[in-house]
Scaffold this motif. Structure first.
Motif, PDB file in Angstrom:
ATOM      1  N   CYS A 158       0.996  -1.006  -0.101  1.00 55.84           N
ATOM      2  CA  CYS A 158      -0.197   0.108  -0.570  1.00 55.84           C
ATOM      3  C   CYS A 158       0.708   1.375   0.136  1.00 55.84           C
ATOM      4  O   CYS A 158      -0.142   2.292  -0.371  1.00 55.84           O
ATOM      5  CB  CYS A 158      -0.804  -0.007   1.229  1.00 55.84           C
ATOM      6  N   TYR A 159       1.618   0.821   0.461  1.00 52.32           N
ATOM      7  CA  TYR A 159       2.564   2.539   0.501  1.00 52.32           C
ATOM      8  C   TYR A 159       3.134   3.380  -0.378  1.00 52.32           C
ATOM      9  O   TYR A 159       3.087   4.332  -0.404  1.00 52.32           O
ATOM     10  CB  TYR A 159       3.873   2.675   1.777  1.00 52.32           C
ATOM     11  N   SER A 160       3.482   2.906  -1.787  1.00 52.36           N
ATOM     12  CA  SER A 160       3.603   3.366  -2.805  1.00 52.36           C
ATOM     13  C   SER A 160       2.444   4.307  -3.149  1.00 52.36           C
ATOM     14  O   SER A 160       3.264   5.357  -3.553  1.00 52.36           O
ATOM     15  CB  SER A 160       3.955   2.098  -4.068  1.00 52.36           C
ATOM     16  N   CYS A 161       1.196   4.022  -2.657  1.00 54.62           N
ATOM     17  CA  CYS A 161       0.670   5.105  -2.968  1.00 54.62           C
ATOM     18  C   CYS A 161      -0.346   5.643  -1.734  1.00 54.62           C
ATOM     19  O   CYS A 161      -1.232   7.030  -1.876  1.00 54.62           O
ATOM     20  CB  CYS A 161      -1.056   4.007  -3.432  1.00 54.62           C
ATOM     21  N   HIS A 162       0.156   4.637  -0.813  1.00 53.68           N
ATOM     22  CA  HIS A 162      -1.211   5.823   0.663  1.00 53.68           C
ATOM     23  C   HIS A 162       0.717   6.444   1.264  1.00 53.68           C
ATOM     24  O   HIS A 162      -0.445   5.983   2.292  1.00 53.68           O
ATOM     25  CB  HIS A 162      -1.826   4.982   0.950  1.00 53.68           C
ATOM     26  N   SER A 163       1.118   6.522   1.050  1.00 44.46           N
ATOM     27  CA  SER A 163       2.497   7.294   1.946  1.00 44.46           C
ATOM     28  C   SER A 163       2.584   8.000   1.315  1.00 44.46           C
ATOM     29  O   SER A 163       2.651   8.198   0.301  1.00 44.46           O
ATOM     30  CB  SER A 163       3.120   5.788   2.357  1.00 44.46           C
ATOM     31  N   ASN A 164       3.739   8.530   1.646  1.00 44.98           N
ATOM     32  CA  ASN A 164       4.799   9.847   0.952  1.00 44.98           C
ATOM     33  C   ASN A 164       5.880   9.169   0.935  1.00 44.98           C
ATOM     34  O   ASN A 164       7.025  10.072   0.191  1.00 44.98           O
ATOM     35  CB  ASN A 164       5.034  11.562   2.537  1.00 44.98           C
ATOM     36  N   SER A 179       6.050   6.794  -1.380  1.00 45.10           N
ATOM     37  CA  SER A 179       6.514   6.834  -2.479  1.00 45.10           C
ATOM     38  C   SER A 179       7.553   5.811  -2.982  1.00 45.10           C
ATOM     39  O   SER A 179       8.284   6.374  -3.352  1.00 45.10           O
ATOM     40  CB  SER A 179       5.823   6.739  -3.936  1.00 45.10           C
ATOM     41  N   ILE A 180       7.699   4.398  -3.655  1.00 44.91           N
ATOM     42  CA  ILE A 180       9.000   3.862  -4.237  1.00 44.91           C
ATOM     43  C   ILE A 180       8.522   4.020  -5.781  1.00 44.91           C
ATOM     44  O   ILE A 180       7.403   3.168  -6.786  1.00 44.91           O
ATOM     45  CB  ILE A 180       8.648   2.285  -4.167  1.00 44.91           C
ATOM     46  N   TYR A 181       9.118   4.819  -6.759  1.00 46.25           N
ATOM     47  CA  TYR A 181       8.991   5.515  -8.258  1.00 46.25           C
ATOM     48  C   TYR A 181       9.619   4.092  -8.934  1.00 46.25           C
ATOM     49  O   TYR A 181      10.793   3.947  -9.809  1.00 46.25           O
ATOM     50  CB  TYR A 181       8.808   6.759  -8.481  1.00 46.25           C
ATOM     51  N   PRO A 182       9.245   3.165  -8.993  1.00 48.19           N
ATOM     52  CA  PRO A 182       9.854   2.426 -10.534  1.00 48.19           C
ATOM     53  C   PRO A 182      10.037   3.585 -11.538  1.00 48.19           C
ATOM     54  O   PRO A 182       9.385   3.865 -11.802  1.00 48.19           O
ATOM     55  CB  PRO A 182       8.599   1.133 -10.915  1.00 48.19           C
TER      56      PRO A 182
END
Lengths: 161, 128
Positions: free
Chosen positions: A54-60, A62-65
């Protein structure tokens, strides 16, 4: 034949052209004092699932591939992260009031229970983020308990006043 | 060429869709049902008339049922009820419920001002 070439040429020009449109990926912030996991309301195993799924979309955080930096997929990623954070941002958990926390936790039980979260497009690109039934039940059971904890905390605070 | 057919086809599909959805909701609307005595009677009356049809355990409106199920409401724990009330208050404040699309076909489904006030006041209260 010729038509095919023109078409390919045209597409390439467009594809290259759109790379110059800014992607507007929401910024990443790693220091989040109000984070839900830091607040102690999440058990370790659930925290791990939330982080991966969830954290990639629901946190600050985000890990961007790589495809987040290539148009047009970058636009989709930017939109999902922007809207995802708006609906539910685990990094800003402590900014929510009691009612908001309860609503978000309740939404989590619904979305995870129905299998609508994590978003299908994400698990397609990141198979490790997809949840099995055991993991789903873990999240739901945690969210249900957390709702009671949130309410109790509020009641206690109310008593102290 | 094909584009000329696209719009009419979409329009027909759209019509079918609306008919389908409005029919579904009227089906369940007529159902009589029992709710526990916990909720104030005036609130219950409004819910029965204006919300229950889409938001009950047997509702064919899958989306509505998933978000809010009145049959489950009274049996659920306090934290769940509060969460539901919070969401109800939100949709009422935004004028989102009953859904605008539904009201196009069924304007009498709209909440009157006093009904709206009743539901708002109830959903703001933190008691049962």
């Amino acid at each position: 034949m010729k038509w095919g070439l023109y078409l390919l040429g045209g597409l390439s020009v467009i594809l290259i052209g759109i790379q110059f449109v800014p992607n507007n990926l929401p910024t990443v912030e790693t220091a989040n004092p109000g984070d839900i996991i830091a607040s102690g309301i999440v058990s370790d195993d659930v925290a791990a699932i939330l982080k991966t799924s969830c954290y990639s979309c629901h946190s600050n955080e985000s890990i961007y591939p790589w495809y987040s930096y290539v148009a047009p997929s970058s636009w989709l990623v930017a939109k999902d992260v922007r809207e995802g954070r708006e609906e539910l941002n685990f990094s800003n958990w402590q900014d929510y009031d009691m009612m908001e926390k309860l609503e978000k936790l309740d939404d989590i039980t619904i979305e995870v229970g129905e299998g609508t979260m994590p978003m299908g497009i994400y698990t397609l690109m990141h198979p490790t983020a997809s949840l099995n039934d055991v993991q789903r039940e873990k999240i739901i059971a945690w969210a249900e308990d957390a709702m009671d904890v949130v309410l109790e905390e509020e009641d206690e605070e109310g008593d102290e006043e | 060429m094909k584009k000329q057919f696209l719009l009419p086809t979409l329009a027909v599909l759209g019509l079918l869709f609306f008919q389908g959805t409005s029919k579904k909701t009227t089906d369940s609307e007529n159902s009589l049902h029992v709710m526990e005595a916990d909720m104030p009677a005036n609130v219950k009356a409004v819910v029965d008339q204006k919300c229950y049809g889409c938001h009950n355990a047997e509702s064919k409106n899958e989306k509505g049922k998933k978000k809010l199920d009145w049959d489950a409401f009274e049996a659920s724990k306090r934290s769940k009820q509060l969460a539901a009330k919070g969401k109800i208050l939100e949709v009422l404040e935004n004028g989102d419920m009953p859904p605008a699309k539904f009201l196009e076909n069924k304007p009498e489904g709209k909440l009157t001002e006093s009904e709206l006030a009743t539901l708002m006041e109830w959903s703001k209260s933190k008691k049962k």
